[in-house]
Motif scaffolding. Structure first.
Motif, PDB file in Angstrom:
ATOM      1  N   ARG A  44       0.833  -1.204   0.000  1.00  0.00           N
ATOM      2  CA  ARG A  44       0.000   0.000   0.000  1.00  0.00           C
ATOM      3  C   ARG A  44       0.868   1.254   0.000  1.00  0.00           C
ATOM      4  NH1 ARG A  44      -3.002   3.389   4.065  1.00  0.00           N
ATOM      5  NH2 ARG A  44      -4.623   4.376   2.813  1.00  0.00           N
ATOM      6  N   GLN A  45       1.943   1.246   0.796  1.00  0.00           N
ATOM      7  CA  GLN A  45       2.869   2.381   0.818  1.00  0.00           C
ATOM      8  C   GLN A  45       4.258   1.851   1.144  1.00  0.00           C
ATOM      9  OE1 GLN A  45       1.927   5.690   3.420  1.00  0.00           O
ATOM     10  NE2 GLN A  45       3.404   7.009   2.384  1.00  0.00           N
ATOM     11  N   ASP A  46       5.095   1.821   0.136  1.00  0.00           N
ATOM     12  CA  ASP A  46       6.471   1.374   0.319  1.00  0.00           C
ATOM     13  C   ASP A  46       7.338   2.548   0.740  1.00  0.00           C
ATOM     14  OD1 ASP A  46       6.211  -1.435  -0.518  1.00  0.00           O
ATOM     15  OD2 ASP A  46       5.622  -0.562  -2.432  1.00  0.00           O
ATOM     16  N   TRP A  47       8.588   2.269   1.105  1.00  0.00           N
ATOM     17  CA  TRP A  47       9.494   3.300   1.628  1.00  0.00           C
ATOM     18  C   TRP A  47       9.651   4.479   0.675  1.00  0.00           C
ATOM     19  CZ3 TRP A  47      13.799   4.674  -1.138  1.00  0.00           C
ATOM     20  CH2 TRP A  47      14.210   3.787  -2.135  1.00  0.00           C
ATOM     21  N   HIS A  48       9.500   4.253  -0.608  1.00  0.00           N
ATOM     22  CA  HIS A  48       9.734   5.298  -1.607  1.00  0.00           C
ATOM     23  C   HIS A  48       8.455   6.028  -2.024  1.00  0.00           C
ATOM     24  CE1 HIS A  48       8.146   2.284  -4.317  1.00  0.00           C
ATOM     25  NE2 HIS A  48       9.047   1.434  -3.834  1.00  0.00           N
ATOM     26  N   ASP A  49       7.300   5.610  -1.512  1.00  0.00           N
ATOM     27  CA  ASP A  49       6.024   6.224  -1.877  1.00  0.00           C
ATOM     28  C   ASP A  49       5.717   7.418  -0.977  1.00  0.00           C
ATOM     29  OD1 ASP A  49       5.436   4.300  -3.858  1.00  0.00           O
ATOM     30  OD2 ASP A  49       4.557   2.950  -2.368  1.00  0.00           O
ATOM     31  N   PRO A  50       5.496   8.600  -1.549  1.00  0.00           N
ATOM     32  CA  PRO A  50       5.159   9.749  -0.710  1.00  0.00           C
ATOM     33  C   PRO A  50       3.764   9.659  -0.093  1.00  0.00           C
ATOM     34  CG  PRO A  50       5.210  10.385  -3.026  1.00  0.00           C
ATOM     35  CD  PRO A  50       5.651   8.957  -2.953  1.00  0.00           C
ATOM     36  N   TRP A  51       2.872   8.898  -0.727  1.00  0.00           N
ATOM     37  CA  TRP A  51       1.510   8.714  -0.224  1.00  0.00           C
ATOM     38  C   TRP A  51       1.105   7.266  -0.424  1.00  0.00           C
ATOM     39  CZ3 TRP A  51       2.477  12.293  -4.242  1.00  0.00           C
ATOM     40  CH2 TRP A  51       2.670  13.598  -3.803  1.00  0.00           C
ATOM     41  N   PRO A  52       0.127   6.792   0.319  1.00  0.00           N
ATOM     42  CA  PRO A  52      -0.395   5.453   0.031  1.00  0.00           C
ATOM     43  C   PRO A  52      -0.899   5.400  -1.417  1.00  0.00           C
ATOM     44  CG  PRO A  52      -1.220   6.261   2.140  1.00  0.00           C
ATOM     45  CD  PRO A  52      -0.522   7.416   1.467  1.00  0.00           C
ATOM     46  N   LYS A  53      -0.700   4.259  -2.063  1.00  0.00           N
ATOM     47  CA  LYS A  53      -1.040   4.154  -3.489  1.00  0.00           C
ATOM     48  C   LYS A  53      -2.518   4.392  -3.772  1.00  0.00           C
ATOM     49  CE  LYS A  53       2.842   1.189  -4.549  1.00  0.00           C
ATOM     50  NZ  LYS A  53       3.344   0.707  -3.280  1.00  0.00           N
ATOM     51  N   ASP A  54      -3.403   3.943  -2.888  1.00  0.00           N
ATOM     52  CA  ASP A  54      -4.825   4.164  -3.139  1.00  0.00           C
ATOM     53  C   ASP A  54      -5.162   5.656  -3.097  1.00  0.00           C
ATOM     54  OD1 ASP A  54      -4.197   3.802  -0.334  1.00  0.00           O
ATOM     55  OD2 ASP A  54      -6.332   3.722   0.094  1.00  0.00           O
ATOM     56  N   VAL A  55      -4.518   6.402  -2.224  1.00  0.00           N
ATOM     57  CA  VAL A  55      -4.728   7.851  -2.141  1.00  0.00           C
ATOM     58  C   VAL A  55      -4.180   8.510  -3.404  1.00  0.00           C
ATOM     59  CG1 VAL A  55      -4.104   9.953  -0.870  1.00  0.00           C
ATOM     60  CG2 VAL A  55      -4.714   7.851   0.373  1.00  0.00           C
ATOM     61  N   LEU A  56      -2.976   8.143  -3.786  1.00  0.00           N
ATOM     62  CA  LEU A  56      -2.358   8.708  -4.982  1.00  0.00           C
ATOM     63  C   LEU A  56      -3.205   8.443  -6.232  1.00  0.00           C
ATOM     64  CD1 LEU A  56       0.020   9.937  -6.593  1.00  0.00           C
ATOM     65  CD2 LEU A  56       0.942   7.625  -6.728  1.00  0.00           C
ATOM     66  N   LEU A  57      -3.647   7.216  -6.420  1.00  0.00           N
ATOM     67  CA  LEU A  57      -4.366   6.871  -7.642  1.00  0.00           C
ATOM     68  C   LEU A  57      -5.737   7.548  -7.727  1.00  0.00           C
ATOM     69  CD1 LEU A  57      -3.341   3.153  -8.038  1.00  0.00           C
ATOM     70  CD2 LEU A  57      -2.492   5.132  -9.320  1.00  0.00           C
ATOM     71  N   ARG A  58      -6.362   7.823  -6.577  1.00  0.00           N
ATOM     72  CA  ARG A  58      -7.650   8.544  -6.609  1.00  0.00           C
ATOM     73  C   ARG A  58      -7.484   9.976  -7.102  1.00  0.00           C
ATOM     74  NH1 ARG A  58      -9.172   5.456  -1.935  1.00  0.00           N
ATOM     75  NH2 ARG A  58      -8.277   7.018  -0.574  1.00  0.00           N
ATOM     76  N   SER A  59      -6.308  10.564  -6.876  1.00  0.00           N
ATOM     77  CA  SER A  59      -6.088  11.953  -7.298  1.00  0.00           C
ATOM     78  C   SER A  59      -5.180  12.056  -8.530  1.00  0.00           C
ATOM     79  CB  SER A  59      -5.478  12.754  -6.139  1.00  0.00           C
ATOM     80  OG  SER A  59      -4.195  12.235  -5.812  1.00  0.00           O
ATOM     81  N   TRP A  60      -4.788  10.928  -9.093  1.00  0.00           N
ATOM     82  CA  TRP A  60      -3.854  10.916 -10.232  1.00  0.00           C
ATOM     83  C   TRP A  60      -4.486  11.572 -11.459  1.00  0.00           C
ATOM     84  CZ3 TRP A  60       1.060  10.480 -11.178  1.00  0.00           C
ATOM     85  CH2 TRP A  60       1.499  10.201 -12.469  1.00  0.00           C
ATOM     86  N   ASP A  61      -3.715  12.345 -12.170  1.00  0.00           N
ATOM     87  CA  ASP A  61      -4.136  12.941 -13.439  1.00  0.00           C
ATOM     88  C   ASP A  61      -3.914  11.898 -14.532  1.00  0.00           C
ATOM     89  OD1 ASP A  61      -4.501  14.308 -15.799  1.00  0.00           O
ATOM     90  OD2 ASP A  61      -2.928  15.796 -15.417  1.00  0.00           O
ATOM     91  N   TRP A  62      -4.961  11.202 -14.920  1.00  0.00           N
ATOM     92  CA  TRP A  62      -4.849  10.094 -15.862  1.00  0.00           C
ATOM     93  C   TRP A  62      -4.517  10.561 -17.273  1.00  0.00           C
ATOM     94  CZ3 TRP A  62      -4.144   5.242 -14.412  1.00  0.00           C
ATOM     95  CH2 TRP A  62      -4.406   4.954 -13.066  1.00  0.00           C
ATOM     96  N   ASP A  63      -4.536  11.858 -17.537  1.00  0.00           N
ATOM     97  CA  ASP A  63      -4.107  12.376 -18.843  1.00  0.00           C
ATOM     98  C   ASP A  63      -2.604  12.658 -18.864  1.00  0.00           C
ATOM     99  OD1 ASP A  63      -6.652  12.328 -20.004  1.00  0.00           O
ATOM    100  OD2 ASP A  63      -7.156  14.280 -19.109  1.00  0.00           O
ATOM    101  N   ARG A  64      -1.972  12.609 -17.707  1.00  0.00           N
ATOM    102  CA  ARG A  64      -0.538  12.947 -17.627  1.00  0.00           C
ATOM    103  C   ARG A  64       0.317  12.079 -18.548  1.00  0.00           C
ATOM    104  NH1 ARG A  64       3.334  15.669 -15.169  1.00  0.00           N
ATOM    105  NH2 ARG A  64       5.190  14.650 -14.353  1.00  0.00           N
TER     106      ARG A  64
END
Length: 162
Positions: A44-64
Motif C-alpha cells: 500500500r505504501q512502500d518506503w519510496h512512496d510519498p503517499w499510500p497508493k490508493d490515495v495517490l491513484l484517486r487523485s492521479w491525473d490520468w491524462d498525464r
C-alpha cells in the motif's frame, strides 16, 4: 500479477523484479489493453512512496501519461537516477543540476547499476531493433512505478514484450 504464491492466479516467476510481471500483463492484455494502465508494486505504501497508493491513484491525473508521450512515472521520495551506459572517466560526469523540464524528482543521483554490463550486452539483439541505439545517458525514476497508455504500448509489437 504476483510472484508470491504459485497456486494463486497470475503467478509469474520473479525475474527482473517487477519487469516480468509488467511484461506478462502487457502480453496477456495487448489486444485489449486499457486506455492507460498503472504499473506499481504491491505494498500500500512502500518506503519510496510519498503517499499510500490508493490515495495517490484517486487523485492521479490520468491524462498525464498522454501529455508526456505515453508514459508518466508515479511520484517517489527517492532520487531520480542518472544512468550512464558507457563507463565514465575517473571522477565521473557530474549529474545535471536540475531534472529535465516536466520531470518530478526530489533529487538527482548519479547511478552505476550492477546490471549495466548486462544491458550493454543484450541491447543490440533485444532492444535495438525496436528502440534504436543504447543512449549514453538518461534519467530514470526510482522503483518502477508508472502509468503507460495503450498507444505507447502498442507502438511496439506484442513479440517485443515476450
Amino acid at each position: 500479477y504476483q510472484s508470491g504464491n504459485t497456486s494463486q492466479p497470475h503467478f509469474v516467476e520473479n525475474l527482473g523484479n517487477e519487469a516480468t510481471k509488467y511484461l506478462a500483463f502487457i502480453v496477456d492484455h495487448y489486444d485489449a489493453f486499457p486506455d492507460a494502465a498503472a504499473f506499481l508494486q504491491a505494498g500500500r505504501q512502500d518506503w519510496h512512496d510519498p503517499w499510500p497508493k490508493d490515495v495517490l491513484l484517486r487523485s492521479w491525473d490520468w491524462d498525464r501519461a498522454t501529455q508526456r508521450g505515453g508514459m508518466a512515472s508515479l511520484p517517489t521520495n527517492a532520487p531520480c537516477l542518472v544512468e550512464d551506459s558507457a563507463p565514465l572517466p575517473p571522477g565521473g560526469a557530474p549529474p545535471p543540476k536540475a531534472p529535465p523540464a516536466g520531470e518530478r524528482c526530489v533529487a538527482l543521483t548519479e547511478h552505476c547499476p550492477r546490471q549495466m554490463a548486462s544491458i550493454r550486452e543484450v541491447w543490440p539483439s533485444v532492444f535495438q531493433p525496436e528502440l534504436g541505439p543504447l543512449p549514453q545517458r538518461w534519467l530514470t525514476h526510482c522503483c518502477a512505478q508508472f502509468v503507460v497508455t495503450r498507444e505507447a504500448v502498442q507502438r511496439h509489437p506484442r513479440d517485443f514484450y515476450r
